[in-house]
Design a protein around this motif. Sequence first.
Motif, PDB file in Angstrom:
ATOM      1  N   TRP A  64       0.867  -1.178   0.000  1.00  0.00           N
ATOM      2  CA  TRP A  64       0.000   0.000   0.000  1.00  0.00           C
ATOM      3  C   TRP A  64       0.916   1.245   0.000  1.00  0.00           C
ATOM      4  O   TRP A  64       2.144   1.129   0.023  1.00  0.00           O
ATOM      5  N   THR A  65       0.293   2.429   0.057  1.00  0.00           N
ATOM      6  CA  THR A  65       1.105   3.652   0.077  1.00  0.00           C
ATOM      7  C   THR A  65       1.754   3.849   1.445  1.00  0.00           C
ATOM      8  O   THR A  65       1.076   3.778   2.479  1.00  0.00           O
ATOM      9  N   HIS A  66       3.061   4.062   1.440  1.00  0.00           N
ATOM     10  CA  HIS A  66       3.791   4.342   2.679  1.00  0.00           C
ATOM     11  C   HIS A  66       3.535   5.794   3.079  1.00  0.00           C
ATOM     12  O   HIS A  66       3.803   6.710   2.299  1.00  0.00           O
ATOM     13  N   ILE A  67       2.981   5.988   4.277  1.00  0.00           N
ATOM     14  CA  ILE A  67       2.659   7.338   4.738  1.00  0.00           C
ATOM     15  C   ILE A  67       3.845   7.955   5.470  1.00  0.00           C
ATOM     16  O   ILE A  67       4.205   9.114   5.230  1.00  0.00           O
ATOM     17  N   LYS A  68       4.446   7.193   6.368  1.00  0.00           N
ATOM     18  CA  LYS A  68       5.595   7.711   7.115  1.00  0.00           C
ATOM     19  C   LYS A  68       6.238   6.584   7.901  1.00  0.00           C
ATOM     20  O   LYS A  68       5.665   5.484   8.015  1.00  0.00           O
ATOM     21  N   LEU A  85      11.057   0.654  15.394  1.00  0.00           N
ATOM     22  CA  LEU A  85      10.848   1.404  14.152  1.00  0.00           C
ATOM     23  C   LEU A  85       9.511   0.996  13.545  1.00  0.00           C
ATOM     24  O   LEU A  85       9.257  -0.194  13.363  1.00  0.00           O
ATOM     25  N   HIS A  86       8.649   1.992  13.275  1.00  0.00           N
ATOM     26  CA  HIS A  86       7.372   1.627  12.646  1.00  0.00           C
ATOM     27  C   HIS A  86       7.180   2.323  11.305  1.00  0.00           C
ATOM     28  O   HIS A  86       7.708   3.405  11.073  1.00  0.00           O
ATOM     29  N   HIS A  87       6.430   1.646  10.455  1.00  0.00           N
ATOM     30  CA  HIS A  87       6.065   2.204   9.156  1.00  0.00           C
ATOM     31  C   HIS A  87       4.540   2.200   9.081  1.00  0.00           C
ATOM     32  O   HIS A  87       3.906   1.228   9.489  1.00  0.00           O
ATOM     33  N   ILE A  88       3.967   3.272   8.561  1.00  0.00           N
ATOM     34  CA  ILE A  88       2.501   3.340   8.432  1.00  0.00           C
ATOM     35  C   ILE A  88       2.140   3.281   6.950  1.00  0.00           C
ATOM     36  O   ILE A  88       2.725   3.996   6.126  1.00  0.00           O
ATOM     37  N   TYR A  89       1.192   2.401   6.636  1.00  0.00           N
ATOM     38  CA  TYR A  89       0.734   2.222   5.255  1.00  0.00           C
ATOM     39  C   TYR A  89      -0.767   2.466   5.162  1.00  0.00           C
ATOM     40  O   TYR A  89      -1.514   2.125   6.092  1.00  0.00           O
ATOM     41  N   ALA A  90      -1.219   2.999   4.019  1.00  0.00           N
ATOM     42  CA  ALA A  90      -2.646   3.264   3.794  1.00  0.00           C
ATOM     43  C   ALA A  90      -3.074   2.622   2.485  1.00  0.00           C
ATOM     44  O   ALA A  90      -2.351   2.723   1.481  1.00  0.00           O
ATOM     45  N   ASN A  91      -4.248   1.970   2.476  1.00  0.00           N
ATOM     46  CA  ASN A  91      -4.770   1.485   1.189  1.00  0.00           C
ATOM     47  C   ASN A  91      -5.348   2.683   0.424  1.00  0.00           C
ATOM     48  O   ASN A  91      -5.345   3.819   0.935  1.00  0.00           O
ATOM     49  N   ALA A 110      -2.292   0.411   8.277  1.00  0.00           N
ATOM     50  CA  ALA A 110      -1.467  -0.573   8.987  1.00  0.00           C
ATOM     51  C   ALA A 110      -0.274   0.137   9.614  1.00  0.00           C
ATOM     52  O   ALA A 110       0.307   1.046   9.011  1.00  0.00           O
ATOM     53  N   TYR A 111       0.042  -0.267  10.821  1.00  0.00           N
ATOM     54  CA  TYR A 111       1.176   0.259  11.586  1.00  0.00           C
ATOM     55  C   TYR A 111       2.086  -0.938  11.831  1.00  0.00           C
ATOM     56  O   TYR A 111       1.767  -1.819  12.622  1.00  0.00           O
ATOM     57  N   ASP A 112       3.194  -0.975  11.106  1.00  0.00           N
ATOM     58  CA  ASP A 112       4.069  -2.155  11.070  1.00  0.00           C
ATOM     59  C   ASP A 112       5.277  -1.865  11.954  1.00  0.00           C
ATOM     60  O   ASP A 112       6.073  -0.979  11.640  1.00  0.00           O
ATOM     61  N   LEU A 113       5.416  -2.619  13.044  1.00  0.00           N
ATOM     62  CA  LEU A 113       6.442  -2.296  14.057  1.00  0.00           C
ATOM     63  C   LEU A 113       7.571  -3.324  14.091  1.00  0.00           C
ATOM     64  O   LEU A 113       7.315  -4.536  14.139  1.00  0.00           O
ATOM     65  N   PHE A 114       8.816  -2.812  14.082  1.00  0.00           N
ATOM     66  CA  PHE A 114      10.011  -3.662  14.071  1.00  0.00           C
ATOM     67  C   PHE A 114      10.947  -3.292  15.211  1.00  0.00           C
ATOM     68  O   PHE A 114      11.036  -2.119  15.598  1.00  0.00           O
ATOM     69  N   GLU A 115      11.677  -4.302  15.713  1.00  0.00           N
ATOM     70  CA  GLU A 115      12.793  -4.005  16.612  1.00  0.00           C
ATOM     71  C   GLU A 115      13.881  -3.320  15.791  1.00  0.00           C
ATOM     72  O   GLU A 115      13.863  -3.378  14.562  1.00  0.00           O
ATOM     73  N   THR A 116      14.837  -2.707  16.501  1.00  0.00           N
ATOM     74  CA  THR A 116      15.989  -2.144  15.788  1.00  0.00           C
ATOM     75  C   THR A 116      17.247  -2.903  16.207  1.00  0.00           C
ATOM     76  O   THR A 116      17.296  -3.503  17.280  1.00  0.00           O
ATOM     77  N   TYR A 182      -9.846  10.395  13.372  1.00  0.00           N
ATOM     78  CA  TYR A 182      -9.273   9.419  14.331  1.00  0.00           C
ATOM     79  C   TYR A 182      -7.903   8.910  13.893  1.00  0.00           C
ATOM     80  O   TYR A 182      -7.412   7.916  14.422  1.00  0.00           O
ATOM     81  N   VAL A 183      -7.288   9.601  12.937  1.00  0.00           N
ATOM     82  CA  VAL A 183      -5.994   9.162  12.412  1.00  0.00           C
ATOM     83  C   VAL A 183      -4.920  10.154  12.872  1.00  0.00           C
ATOM     84  O   VAL A 183      -5.091  11.367  12.752  1.00  0.00           O
ATOM     85  N   PHE A 184      -3.819   9.635  13.425  1.00  0.00           N
ATOM     86  CA  PHE A 184      -2.745  10.486  13.927  1.00  0.00           C
ATOM     87  C   PHE A 184      -1.796  10.942  12.831  1.00  0.00           C
ATOM     88  O   PHE A 184      -1.410  12.102  12.768  1.00  0.00           O
ATOM     89  N   SER A 185      -1.346  10.001  12.007  1.00  0.00           N
ATOM     90  CA  SER A 185      -0.301  10.349  11.048  1.00  0.00           C
ATOM     91  C   SER A 185      -0.851  11.271   9.965  1.00  0.00           C
ATOM     92  O   SER A 185      -2.067  11.342   9.747  1.00  0.00           O
ATOM     93  N   GLU A 186       0.072  11.972   9.325  1.00  0.00           N
ATOM     94  CA  GLU A 186      -0.321  12.898   8.260  1.00  0.00           C
ATOM     95  C   GLU A 186       0.544  12.650   7.047  1.00  0.00           C
ATOM     96  O   GLU A 186       1.696  12.215   7.196  1.00  0.00           O
TER      97      GLU A 186
END
Length: 189
Positions: A64-68, A85-91, A110-116, A182-186
Amino acid sequence: MRADTAAPRRRTVIALALVVAGALGSGLAISAGYAAPEPTSADLTSAEAAAHAPIAFPQGYTRWTHIKSGLIPAGHPAFASYGGLHHIYANELALAGYRDGRFADGAMLAYDLFETRVTPDGSIDQGPRRHVDVMVKDARRYAATGGWGYAEFAAGADADRLNSGQRAGCAACHEHRKAQGYVFSELQG
Ligand code: HEC
């Protein structure tokens, strides 16, 4: 004359009604056999039961589109649950929502969370996945939580692991962004 013709018609109507009632009865018996997704749903209204139906794992969300992306470092109050480290994706539907602040039914985030991991040369890499948090928009189904359903998938799992109290916790914090749908990211420039 009228009475003679009306009588058979009435019998037909009654017979049809019995057939329909019989079909409905067996239909109900069949659906009762597959019953509700959660044992407690016998106590819920059908709208509440639908709101508790599991959210499916969003296959393919990393395309999907990577938002941030963002980093929650050690020492941050949210580190235990959201450190890394997280990546946010939007359909596509959600992407339109970022533009005008109105998220249509079918929008998914989707909020995809990874260890670093610190590499030998001192740079920081993405490590193993921790979990994926998901929001699904369905204004009617999730009316009680601003129209968004919330789910969390442990790394590698395809079943939502949240209970209703945890879902309420997601919704309570996202409520702070009611004015932004209700969405935080921009969208980043
Ligand atoms: C204490 C507040 C808080 C709680 C609780 C919370 N979130 Fe969030 N959530 C945030 C913030 C802040 C962001 C934006 C992070 C960023 O911009 O990098 C976010 C982002 C998201 C996103 C990406 C879309 C957006 O709003 O930017 C999803 C999906 C998400 N959260 C799902 C969940 C789920 C599922 C839960 C419950 C398990 C949850 N959140 C609990 C604060 C919270």
